[in-house]
Design an enzyme around this catalytic site. Sequence first.
Site, PDB file in Angstrom:
ATOM      1  CG  PHE A 252      -2.025  -1.329   1.163  1.00 51.24           C
ATOM      2  CD1 PHE A 252      -3.334  -1.561   0.315  1.00 51.24           C
ATOM      3  CD2 PHE A 252      -1.653  -2.176   2.553  1.00 51.24           C
ATOM      4  CE1 PHE A 252      -3.858  -2.087   0.425  1.00 51.24           C
ATOM      5  CE2 PHE A 252      -2.354  -3.650   2.242  1.00 51.24           C
ATOM      6  CZ  PHE A 252      -3.555  -3.629   1.273  1.00 51.24           C
ATOM      7  CB  ILE A 478       1.604  -3.947  -5.669  1.00 47.73           C
ATOM      8  CG1 ILE A 478       0.888  -3.091  -6.408  1.00 47.73           C
ATOM      9  CG2 ILE A 478       3.366  -3.532  -5.429  1.00 47.73           C
ATOM     10  CD1 ILE A 478       1.198  -1.701  -5.009  1.00 47.73           C
ATOM     11  CB  ILE A 637     -12.828   0.383 -16.929  1.00 47.72           C
ATOM     12  CG1 ILE A 637     -13.327   1.325 -16.580  1.00 47.72           C
ATOM     13  CG2 ILE A 637     -12.597  -0.817 -15.919  1.00 47.72           C
ATOM     14  CD1 ILE A 637     -12.387   1.981 -15.128  1.00 47.72           C
ATOM     15  CE  LYS A 641     -12.837 -12.522 -11.840  1.00 49.10           C
ATOM     16  NZ  LYS A 641     -12.966 -13.612 -12.277  1.00 49.10           N
ATOM     17  CE  LYS A 709     -10.369  10.091 -15.754  1.00 48.43           C
ATOM     18  NZ  LYS A 709     -10.830  11.915 -15.420  1.00 48.43           N
ATOM     19  N   GLY A 712      -6.584   3.237  -7.747  1.00 48.24           N
ATOM     20  CA  GLY A 712      -5.707   3.049  -6.675  1.00 48.24           C
ATOM     21  C   GLY A 712      -5.857   3.490  -5.802  1.00 48.24           C
ATOM     22  CD  GLU A 713      -2.777   5.831  -4.955  1.00 48.59           C
ATOM     23  OE1 GLU A 713      -3.193   5.706  -3.896  1.00 48.59           O
ATOM     24  OE2 GLU A 713      -1.494   5.082  -5.578  1.00 48.59           O
TER      25      GLU A 713
END
Length: 746
Positions: A252, A478, A637, A641, A709, A712-713
Site C-alpha cells: 500500500f 502489487i 476501464i 473485473k 486515468k 488505485g488511490e
Amino acid sequence: MDSSLTFKDNIGKPMDRVDGRLKVTGAATYSAEYKLPNLAYAVLVGSTITKGRITGVDSKAAERAPGVLAVITHFNSPKVPGYDTAGKDPSQPATVGGPIKVFKDDKIHFNDQTIAVVVADTLERARYAAGLVKGQYAKEKHQTNLEASKPQAFLPTSAKKNPKSPMNDYQRGQVDAYKTGAIKLESEYVIPTEVHHPMELQAITAHWEAPDRLTIYDKTQGTMATRRDFAKEWNLPEENVKVIATFVGGAFGNALHSWPHESAAIIAAKVVNRPVKLVLTREQMFTMVGYRPYTWQKLGMSATPDGKITAITHESIGQTSSFEEFTESTLAQTRMMYQSPNVTTRYRLASLDVNSPIWMRGPGEATGAFALESAMDEMAHLLNLDPMEFRLRNYTEQDPEKNKPWSTKFLKECYQLGAERVGWNKRQLKPGSLRDGDWLIGYGMGVGTFGAHRGAATVSAQLQPNGTVLLRCATTDIGPGTGTAMTQIAADTLGLSPKLITFELGNSSFPKAGTQGGSSTVNSVGPAVQEACLALKDKLRGLAGSSNAAFTSARKEDVGLSDGYLTLSGNSAKVPFADLLKQTGGEAVTVEAKPGDEGQKYSMYSFSVHFAEVRVHQLTGEVRVSKLVSCADAGTIVNEKTAGNQMKGGAVGGIGMALMEHAIIDDRYGRYVTKDFADYHVPVHADSPDVQVAFVNQPDLHVNALGTKGIGEIAIIGVAPAIANAVFNATGKRVRELPITPDKLI
C-alpha cells in the site's frame, strides 16, 4: 477464446487474472521463497529505547549459540562505501539528513531501530540467538506525541527552498476570508497513525554473486528505483545490481522506499559470503517500514445562505521523523475540488522521535479528504441542504487552482450512478430520522480525486517461434492485476488471443519502468505496451513485404497475427511466422513511450464518489456499514473485473480507516502498544458489505492513447468521510477524530 479476435474485443472485459492460478495454487514465488544454495537466515535486533546512543552491544552469548555465522553491529560492520551519497534519489521522500543508514553510527532515533543483525544457518537458530543480544544505551529524553509538538511545527525545507513547491502556503483571493462569512464553521480533525499491513511481510533475499555483482529478491514496488538505491550504496554500476520482484503479496506504499532492513541483509550477505534471507516479523512491520502519519487538521469554511461557498481555509500538521522530512499532498484536494473565490492552505510538519512515515494508499489526499468532505457535510447541515446538492452548487467546470480546463471530468455522472445504487432518496435531512428497531440508519457521501499521472516506460515485444508474443517490462504488480491489463492491451493491439501473449515483469534487467505507485502504472506502461505491439506489427509488416507485396503499402493497424500467420484485414494475404523469424532471428522490438505536453494544457485527474449506508446500534454504539457504493471517473476501464477488485479493496481500506485502524504509542516509552492484529484492528469479511462498484468508463485521450486515468488511490480517497457523514446522519453525533469507535457514540 478465439485466436482471431480484433481490436477492442478485449479492453474492458472482465478477464481472469493471467497469474491467478499460480497464486491460488502456491506456485507463485515471492521474495522470501527463493531457494538458493547455501542460504543463511538473518533476524534483526531492535533498540529498547526511543532516543539516545548505543554504548555497547553484548553479543557474546549469541555468537556462541549453535549455527550462528555472524552478529553484526555498528561496531564491526563493514563500511558501506556509498552511505555518504545514498538516499538522495528523487523517487524517495524529501530528505533532510536522509534515511537511516543502518550500522553507520551509534545514534538511536526511534524505538526498535535496528542495532544488530544475527545470521545463522537456520531461521530458528537465528531467531533464538537474536533474543540473546543485549544493547546498552545512554538514554535521552524523547517526544513521540504530535499534539504536544504542534507549537514547534515548521514549514518543510523543500517548500523553503522552492517557492513553487505544493507544500508552500497557498492563497487564492483573501487570506482566511471564512472568518467574515455570513454562515461559517471551524472544525478540527485528526487522522491517527495507520500502518501498512499487506499479507506478505517485508522480505529480502540478498546474494553477492561476485564481489561487485549483487542480486536481490526483494519486496519492492519499483525494481529500477531499488536497483538505483543499492547501486549507490555500494558504488556499483547499476547494471551490476539485479532486483527481482516477480510477485508482490500486496503493498500500500510501504514498498516504495528502500529501508534499513534491506541494507542489513545485503551487509550480512557480504559478511558471511553466502545468500542471506531476512523477513520482518508482523511486529516489526509497525516500526521499520513506514506508516500513514498522524495528522491534525483545521478547516474553516463560509457560505452564502443559498449554498455557495465563499471561503475555505485548510491547515494541516503531519508527523515526520527527526532525521527525514516526509511530506504528502494533504491539502491538494481542497485547492481544486470546489468553486470558492477564497482559499487558504497551510502545511506544516512536526518532527518526532519516530521512524519515517511513508506514502500509504491515497497518500495525503485520503487524509485531507476526511477533513474537507466532513466539513462539506457539516456546512450542508448548517444550510439545511442535501449534501449532494450542496456539492453540485459548488461544482467546478475547470480547475480553479491551475486555471486550466479539465482533460475530462465526469464527477456529476458518478454522483448520479452512486445515488441511485445506494438509495440516496431515502436519506433524511434531520439526523436520527430512520431506524430499524434498535438500529439507527444513516447515509453519507465523500468525494475523492487524484492526479492522472503518467511517466515514461519501455516495453519489448518479441514474436516467438511457436506463434506466441513475449512482452517484458521492469514494472511490478502489487496486486491490481498489471500483467492481466497489459495482456489485454497487447491482445487488442495485435488482434491476438490473450492466451498467446505472455507479459513478464518484476525484473530490473527488463526494459525500464517507474515504481508502481500513484495510480500511474496502467497510464505509463499501458501506452508502452500498445506502442511496442504496433512497432512489432510494423516490423513484421516490413519483413512480410519482401515476399508479399500486399504488405508493403498496408497500414500497421491493419496487420494482425492469427493462427501462425501475419495477416491483413480485408485481404487474403498472409505470411507464416516461420518465414518472418528466419529473417529476424527472433529479435525483440523495444519501444519507449513518454507523456506528451498535455499536462501543460489540461488539468488531469481521476475522480470518485463513495456513498455509505450505516446502521448504528443506539445502545452499544456499534457501527455496521450495511451498504457501500463506489463510483469512479477513471477513464477507460481496461479490465472490469480487476478494476472492480481495486475499488472494492480501497473501500475496505476506507472502512478500516473510518472505524478501526489506530496505531497507538505509549508516549512514556515511545513504544507501540498496538503491535499485532490482536490489538491493531483491520476489516475482515464480517466488517465489509458487498461493495457495489460503478464506472463512468469514458476515455481521457489527453492522458494517453488508451484513455486510462488510474484507480488505485481514488478507491480509498473519500470513503472514510462518507462513513463518518453517514454516522452523523444516523445519530446526530459528529466524530472528527478517527477511528469512530463505540465509546465516541455512546
